[in-house]
Design a protein around this motif. Sequence first.
Motif, mmCIF file in Angstrom:
data_model
loop_
_atom_site.group_PDB
_atom_site.id
_atom_site.type_symbol
_atom_site.label_atom_id
_atom_site.label_comp_id
_atom_site.label_asym_id
_atom_site.label_seq_id
_atom_site.Cartn_x
_atom_site.Cartn_y
_atom_site.Cartn_z
ATOM 1 N N GLU A 1 1.179 32.699 9.613
ATOM 2 C CA GLU A 1 0.079 32.153 10.438
ATOM 3 C C GLU A 1 -0.162 33.047 11.650
ATOM 4 O OE1 GLU A 1 0.673 27.315 9.687
ATOM 5 O OE2 GLU A 1 1.768 28.336 11.287
ATOM 6 N N VAL B 1 -3.634 34.822 12.714
ATOM 7 C CA VAL B 1 -4.323 34.552 13.990
ATOM 8 C C VAL B 1 -4.494 35.848 14.784
ATOM 9 C CG1 VAL B 1 -4.159 33.322 16.193
ATOM 10 C CG2 VAL B 1 -3.583 32.144 14.074
ATOM 11 N N TYR C 1 -4.749 23.536 13.189
ATOM 12 C CA TYR C 1 -4.469 24.951 12.910
ATOM 13 C C TYR C 1 -3.689 25.105 11.608
ATOM 14 C CZ TYR C 1 -6.304 27.313 17.046
ATOM 15 O OH TYR C 1 -7.138 27.864 17.997
ATOM 16 N N ILE D 1 -10.945 27.650 17.053
ATOM 17 C CA ILE D 1 -10.234 28.917 17.246
ATOM 18 C C ILE D 1 -11.016 29.842 18.185
ATOM 19 C CG2 ILE D 1 -11.081 30.042 15.132
ATOM 20 C CD1 ILE D 1 -8.256 31.134 14.701
#
Lengths: 228, 592
Positions: A44, A48, A113, A167
């Motif tokens: 993750e 990101v 998320y 985001i």
Amino acid sequence: MALALSAGAARGAIVKGGLPWKPGAADPPTAAVGEGWRYFTPQEGALVEAFVDRLIPPDQLSPGGKDCGCAIFIDRQLAGPQGRFEGYYMSGPFQKGTKQQGPQSPMTPAQHYRKGLAAFDAACRSKFSGKSFTQLSGDEKDQAIKGIEDGSLKLENLDGQDFFKLILKDTQNGFLADPIYGGNKDMASWKMIGFPGTHYDYRDWIDRHNQRVTLPTVAINTHPNWTS
Amino acid sequence: MTQKLPHKDAVIIGLGWTGSILAHELTDAGLDVVAIERGPWRDTGTDFSIAYAQDELRYRIQHELFLRPAQITVTFRNNARQTALPVRTWGAFMLGNGAGGAGVHWNAETWRFLPTDFVLRTHLTQRYGANSLPSDMTIQDWGVTYDELEPHYDAFEYLCGTSGQAGNLKGTIQQGGNPFEGPRSRPYPTPPLKQGYGHALFAEAAVQLGYKPFPQPAGNLSQPYTNPLGVTLGQCTYCGYCEWFGCANYSKSSPQTTILPVLVRKSNFEARTECEVTRVNLDNTGKRATGVTYVNAAGGEFEQPADLVILCGFQLFNVQLLLLSGIGQKYDPNSRQGQIGRNFTHQTLSTALGFFDKDKYNFNPFVSAGAIGMCIDEFNGDNFDHGPLGFVGGGYLGQVQTNGRPIETTAVPPGTPAWGAKWKQALRDNYLSTINAGGGVHASFYAYRDVYMDLDPTYKDRFGRPLVRLTIDFHDNELKMSAWLTDKYAEIMTRMGAKQVVKHPRKGPYDVTQYQTSHLCGGAIMGDNPGNSALNKYLQSWDVPNLFVQGASAFPQNAGYNPTGTVGALAFWSAAAIRSQYLKNPGPLVHA
């Protein structure tokens, strides 16, 4: 008369006789410190970092979102009270309302998320012949991001446009907030736009109209008043 | 089990501006007073220290100083056909928490309302005729006049040290001030703030267009000031962190900087913090309050008996306590009967962004203050002829940009991508050369039959009490007004030299996620008889005469100004009536 602030007593805190002021008492912010992820898995975190580096690409104006620490910023936020919607009214029933009634989801940002990143990466794999978002070229990454921005790239069991808004907001908040929270490393965004930071005293500048302020850029923990 | 505490002369619920003022006045009169405050104690050095107060993420974006919706919130819908849903995080308004109340986080714009604002229905009816107002508009006169309030406006301004330029001294118009204001008995206690480049440019353009600009009255002090209580405030440093933030510099008027240091030293005063009042208790006649019940931080329940009960909470929570305590008759929008919850109003905010040539203009937007700015009042209240316009009401127009905080205040021209290299470039190219005054057009919100408050049937707070339900939407009158005023504002921005002006008139429906000031008003309004109001002209309950309800919940409708000056004036006015009349002869001060 004795100064009194008796917390936790039978009646809660009682203030009587004088201001309950204690020398040296302070409530400073919690700085984002250390290496590694606090909330994200390594996969993750890598996604990101790649994502924020397209939202805020490195160029001659500033380092990119990754080097500015935007992913670290988001990770630390999600690991803390913001990730749990602490302080939000979270009692049910949860019902879908009108746009004017605001968000009504029981899903916390941390959950959002986790679900969103997985669904987004899965959508990328099905659109780009099995490639994860991090394996895409720059143009392909932008295509994927635009896809959830305009709704053309659908995510499974999740509103992609909502996830994009989340985001984007968090990335820009990290980029523009005080560097103490892990984004905006070296005050990169402030230097880019010409914001000299947290000086606290512009009396010498208020009537110097149309002149560029020449003070050095400072942040909370680079300010002379910072003692933590 | 509820523990019954020793009797007090007066119990005050909420220790913000009005609670501090009432506590100060009543302790001066010799009463033994306890204030019960839901939030924590707030101290400048600790809670908004100069070392870390300038933190946009923590205080603005994440609402650190504010009430937590988890503790108590409201539900919202646009109209009675919808199901109200809870406000899960604040948006359209922000609610203070703790000692100092909203006086901690406000911008400190310290206005007076116009004399005609207090006699609104009478004035408009006389000028435009009885049929000129929409049939569902429920505006009314206040029951108190500007002349009655003037000495109390003065008292509040001298408590605060307000910085400004008088426009009308005892009937004589003063150069450089607001020529439309009501007569004031003496000048502001301190001279106006200095103005930044954008603010000064607005004033120049306004003069060119034939208007009379004046500095906004500010509770960010232009110079050090010692108030009548002996408390000294410092000079504002134009740091640009005012609204949403506590002032670390002791230069913003707040209870902390004007009144609490004196109040807490009095032997006949005590504050209990982190204690939430759950109801006002009545005796078996229902006509007399016996005190309040509250819950402390540890969950213990207490009964505080008192002769005098004074609600000094935020507008929403004053009304909620009345509804939960069964005081007065709740409002029914269909029958139009009942007073509690009626004439709920807010503010009508709009603006126009001005994008200027970056090679010629540098506004240094971060060099600013909460109530800085140059304003015009030509289009406020009934200062202009509404005859041909098809609406009533108005507002002040001003370049009142308070900050250049990077997250909230950066603006990019329409059409800019939301992210990527072009977004970055636009941010850089516009940050220093854009005027972005969120409250540039600060206009009235009049009252309507179907805009009201009651108790929600579904959603509860942490004690299981029903939340307040807000039913609110904009009406055509306000939307027309906003469009017209925003056009006028944009004309000034164009005259200032903006290369692009982007108008943002207020559009419906009312959106609880869009910030619109925290100026919620009404719900327990004042008036001249119990058939049209919850309170008499002294803010005394018609139903329960030993109960007074302070704050903007008493406004019959909201004018085109920030409300705190009027809230402060009403508090001094009400306190004076309690001291000079009520304490000598407890009972109704106005006989219905």
